[in-house]
Design a protein around this motif. Structure first.
Motif, short mmCIF file in Angstrom:
data_model
loop_
_atom_site.label_atom_id
_atom_site.label_comp_id
_atom_site.label_asym_id
_atom_site.label_seq_id
_atom_site.Cartn_x
_atom_site.Cartn_y
_atom_site.Cartn_z
N ARG A 214 -41.31 32.48 11.74
CA ARG A 214 -41.54 32.00 10.31
C ARG A 214 -41.18 30.27 10.27
N GLY A 215 -40.84 29.77 11.18
CA GLY A 215 -40.46 28.31 11.38
C GLY A 215 -40.45 28.04 12.78
N PHE A 216 -40.34 26.47 12.87
CA PHE A 216 -40.56 25.68 14.01
C PHE A 216 -39.30 24.95 14.20
N PRO A 217 -38.88 24.77 15.30
CA PRO A 217 -39.08 25.63 16.65
C PRO A 217 -38.31 26.96 16.52
N THR A 218 -39.13 27.76 17.07
CA THR A 218 -38.33 29.09 17.32
C THR A 218 -38.47 29.39 18.74
N LEU A 219 -37.31 29.55 19.33
CA LEU A 219 -37.16 29.85 20.90
C LEU A 219 -36.81 31.35 21.05
N VAL A 228 -32.35 36.74 23.16
CA VAL A 228 -31.69 36.16 22.08
C VAL A 228 -33.02 35.05 21.52
N VAL A 229 -33.06 34.90 20.17
CA VAL A 229 -33.94 34.18 19.23
C VAL A 229 -33.14 33.08 18.61
N LEU A 230 -33.68 31.95 18.68
CA LEU A 230 -32.97 30.65 18.25
C LEU A 230 -33.75 30.01 17.42
N HIS A 231 -33.27 29.32 16.25
CA HIS A 231 -34.32 28.94 15.24
C HIS A 231 -33.81 27.50 14.73
N GLY A 232 -34.79 26.70 14.78
CA GLY A 232 -34.24 25.24 14.22
C GLY A 232 -33.94 24.61 15.50
N TRP A 233 -33.36 23.25 14.83
CA TRP A 233 -32.74 22.35 15.74
C TRP A 233 -31.35 22.81 16.12
N ILE A 234 -31.22 22.70 17.40
CA ILE A 234 -29.78 22.92 17.99
C ILE A 234 -29.37 21.86 18.95
N GLN A 235 -28.11 22.04 19.06
CA GLN A 235 -27.40 21.07 19.94
C GLN A 235 -27.65 21.43 21.38
#
Length: 312
Positions: A214-219, A228-235
């Motif tokens: 439901r949002g970008f970025p989704t990895l 694992v699913v990651l959402h949003g801007w991450i370091q």
């Protein structure tokens, strides 16, 4: 092109979370990536749900490029384009005060200030983008034409938009970048004109729903040791640690040599070079200048181009 679900028509970007979100209820992410086979043995599949005008995806670039450049032989990347902006008619993002294209410029400036990743927001004043669908369709065409060049084409679109402030929905620019990558422009035009590229993009819109993104970025990272699913801007550290967890790979060193870094990245921001090398922004700018790279201002930051190599 047939009309996709209205919930995919327009997105909103949140500075606090670092996510460009699509409106509508979230569906649970399925246990495996919809519509794709399991990753090859020894590889980690990364499904990247994104959009070429997504500012949150742009500020992910330092982390993304550091990971993919250092572990390229261990990852199998698949992009899915989710349709962030169908058009401006009826668009209203009350939470971020966005009604018109000009409002996006202020929003992007906040993202740049928050992340340190420079953004040229001038396009929203000088030549506003009407829709993110044309560049997404162009990306779908490149995927059909030369899958190995899809990521390079996406990166060039982002450079043109976020560094140079150009309207990447313009057909002539989309074609020029196809030529720049050495692809067959006649075949590209055929895919655009016969609707095959549109159909490919429509499948991405459907798949975005299937993935529950439901949002970008989704990895979505799927490797031998987990998913694992990651959402949003991450370091950068969080992205790399997540990759190592699901892949079981051994951590690789950063690229401390500035010559090696410029060969890998080519055009890049100071923050992108800092993420790849482990140097501070100040240190990496000094090293790039000493190596003969040229810089240009972008917002309050800099973008760098390596010194051209001499040809025999």
């Amino acid at each position: 092109m047939s009309q996709p679900d209205q919930s995919l028509a327009e997105g909103v970007c949140d500075v606090e979370s670092g996510i460009c979100a699509l409106p509508g209820d979230s569906a649970p992410l399925p246990g495996a990536s919809a519509g794709t086979p399991a990753p090859e043995v020894g590889l980690t599949r990364i499904t990247y749900v994104t959009d070429p005008i997504c500012s949150a995806c742009w500020i992910l670039e330092p982390a993304w490029r550091s990971l993919t450049e250092r572990y390229r032989d261990l990852v199998d990347v698949h992009h899915v384009y989710g349709g962030l902006l169908r058009g401006w008619q009826g668009f209203h993002d009350a939470g971020n005060g966005i009604r018109r294209p000009e409002d996006v410029a202020h929003h992007w400036d906040k993202f740049a200030q928050l992340s340190g990743q420079p953004i040229n927001s001038s396009v929203w004043w000088s030549d506003p983008i009407d829709s993110s669908y044309p560049p997404s369709i162009a990306l779908a065409a490149v995927r059909r034409l030369a899958p190995a060049q899809e990521e390079a084409y996406l990166r060039r679109l982002r450079e043109e938009l976020f560094l140079d402030g150009r309207n990447i929905a313009a057909p002539e620019l989309l074609e020029a970048l196809v030529v720049e990558l050495g692809l067959d422009v006649s075949s590209y035009r055929r895919l655009i004109e016969n609707g095959e590229a549109e159909s490919e993009f429509e499948r991405d819109l459907v798949r975005t729903h299937e993935l529950g993104a439901r949002g970008f970025p989704t990895l979505i990272l799927e490797g031998p040791d987990g998913r694992v699913v990651l959402h949003g801007w991450i370091q950068p550290d969080r992205l790399e640690n997540t990759f190592l967890t699901v892949s079981g790979a051994t951590r690789r060193p950063l690229i401390s040599s500035i010559d090696d870094a410029t060969e890998r990245l080519g055009t890049g921001t100071s923050l992108e070079y800092a993420a790849l090398t482990g140097h501070s922004v100040t240190e990496v700018e000094e090293l790039l200048a000493q190596a003969g790279a040229t810089s240009r201002p972008v917002g309050k930051g800099k973008a760098w181009s390596p010194k051209p190599r001499k040809t025999p």
